[in-house]
Design a protein around this motif. Structure first.
Motif, PDB file in Angstrom:
ATOM      1  N   ARG A  81       0.438  23.537  -1.079  1.00 25.33           N
ATOM      2  CA  ARG A  81       0.181  24.756  -0.293  1.00 25.33           C
ATOM      3  C   ARG A  81      -0.986  25.551  -0.863  1.00 25.33           C
ATOM      4  N   ASN A  82      -1.139  25.458  -2.179  1.00 24.76           N
ATOM      5  CA  ASN A  82      -2.198  26.232  -2.835  1.00 24.76           C
ATOM      6  C   ASN A  82      -3.420  25.401  -3.206  1.00 24.76           C
ATOM      7  N   ASP A  83      -3.405  24.137  -2.830  1.00 24.39           N
ATOM      8  CA  ASP A  83      -4.522  23.257  -3.147  1.00 24.39           C
ATOM      9  C   ASP A  83      -5.686  23.575  -2.211  1.00 24.39           C
ATOM     10  N   ALA A  96       1.469  22.392   9.429  1.00 22.04           N
ATOM     11  CA  ALA A  96       1.561  21.907   8.050  1.00 22.04           C
ATOM     12  C   ALA A  96       2.015  23.001   7.089  1.00 22.04           C
ATOM     13  N   ALA A  97       1.576  24.230   7.334  1.00 21.55           N
ATOM     14  CA  ALA A  97       1.954  25.307   6.417  1.00 21.55           C
ATOM     15  C   ALA A  97       3.459  25.539   6.466  1.00 21.55           C
ATOM     16  N   THR A 117       7.485  16.096   3.319  1.00 19.58           N
ATOM     17  CA  THR A 117       6.657  16.166   4.512  1.00 19.58           C
ATOM     18  C   THR A 117       5.422  15.300   4.359  1.00 19.58           C
ATOM     19  N   LEU A 118       5.018  14.742   5.491  1.00 18.00           N
ATOM     20  CA  LEU A 118       3.837  13.893   5.560  1.00 18.00           C
ATOM     21  C   LEU A 118       2.831  14.634   6.435  1.00 18.00           C
ATOM     22  N   ILE A 119       1.692  14.969   5.817  1.00 19.18           N
ATOM     23  CA  ILE A 119       0.670  15.754   6.516  1.00 19.18           C
ATOM     24  C   ILE A 119      -0.539  14.879   6.784  1.00 19.18           C
TER      25      ILE A 119
END
Ligand SMILES: Nc1ncnc2c1ncn2[C@@H]1O[C@H](COP(=O)(O)OP(=O)(O)OP(=O)(O)O)[C@@H](O)[C@H]1O
Ligand SMILES: [Mg+2]
Length: 244
Positions: free
Chosen positions: A230-232, A202-203, A31-33
């Motif tokens: 996700r945890n950053d 995004a999540a 995925t590109l966020i």
């Protein structure tokens, strides 16, 4: 399956991408966020040959079959197995749902792609998207926005592609259909379909993806396994919202 190296691209004098590098391994979801205007759609357009990169390399395929595609025209890239489900709805309004799906299989019908069982795949696509099943004889232009969005995605799958680019497949969909789109993406992933996904959610994108890249002002600001992103804390603060 897809490798992008030091890609620069934009529109005339407007430079959008400033040397990005992205890898999409076979059978993975990447995925590109990024924020609005970061260059996500531009990246997808450069991959599928809709715009010509000003520098850098894009290769598709594996090992001895890997080919540079950054100088090829869109239809040649499609023949190599790239399906692009573009931002916004792009369906053929005056054709039925079924005919739109058959058009997705066009490269297979002309033997530009391995033919396989087109009819069986049509049935499978329609089973996968129940909303389309009920409306298979309806003209695509009379579908709701959300239904057209799904049709664009189903049509991309009908090519039996090596790689699918999904640009905001959930845009404009009601929450229940957003869930359905992510369920379908998960389903395709479990069938081994390789995908590059851009999503406003995004999540949810990081939940279904294996790996992610964060694009900021046309540069890759961070990348890593989806679970790590996700945890950053900085990714969370900028892209995942307070509730995640
Ligand atoms: N056809 C075009 N001509 C000129 N500039 C363009 C064109 N298309 C996009 N841009 C510009 O390129 C930049 C990147 O746009 P892009 O569509 O790639 O963003 P994005 O990350 O997909 O954003 P969004 O989340 O809003 O879809 C923006 O500043 C945009 O205004
Ligand atoms: Mg976009």
């Amino acid at each position: 399956m897809l490798s992008i190296r030091n890609l620069h691209a934009g529109y005339g004098k407007v430079k959008v991408l400033h040397g990005i590098s992205i890898d999409v391994p076979k059978a993975s979801v990447v995925t590109l966020i990024g924020s609005n205007g970061a260059g996500k759609t531009t990246t997808m357009r450069a991959i599928s040959g809709m715009i010509r990169p000003s520098a850098g390399e894009i290769t598709m395929g594996i090992g001895a079959n890997a080919k540079r595609i950054d100088a090829l025209e869109s239809h040649r890239i499609a023949r190599l197995g790239l399906a692009h489900s573009p931002e916004g709805r792009r369906v053929f309004a005056t054709m039925s749902v079924t005919d739109n799906l058959m058009l997705g299989a066009f490269p297979r019908l002309t033997s530009a792609r391995p033919r396989g069982d087109v009819k069986a795949d049509l049935e499978r696509a329609i089973e996968m998207f129940p909303r389309l099943k009920e409306r298979r004889h309806q003209l695509a232009g009379t579908l709701s926005g959300g239904e057209q969005q799904m049709l664009a995605m189903a049509r991309a799958i009908m090519m039996n592609p090596e790689l699918v680019l999904l640009d905001e497949p959930s845009m404009g969909l009601a929450p229940i259909l957003v869930e359905e789109v992510f369920r379908i993406i998960g389903n395709l992933k479990s069938q081994g379909v390789t995908m590059l996904l851009v999503e406003q959610f995004a999540a949810a994108a990081l939940n279904v993806a294996d790996y992610g890249y964060v694009l900021e002002n046309g540069k890759i600001a961070a990348h890593g396994p989806a679970a790590e992103l996700r945890n950053d804390p900085s990714v969370k603060a900028a892209y995942l919202g307070a509730s995640h």
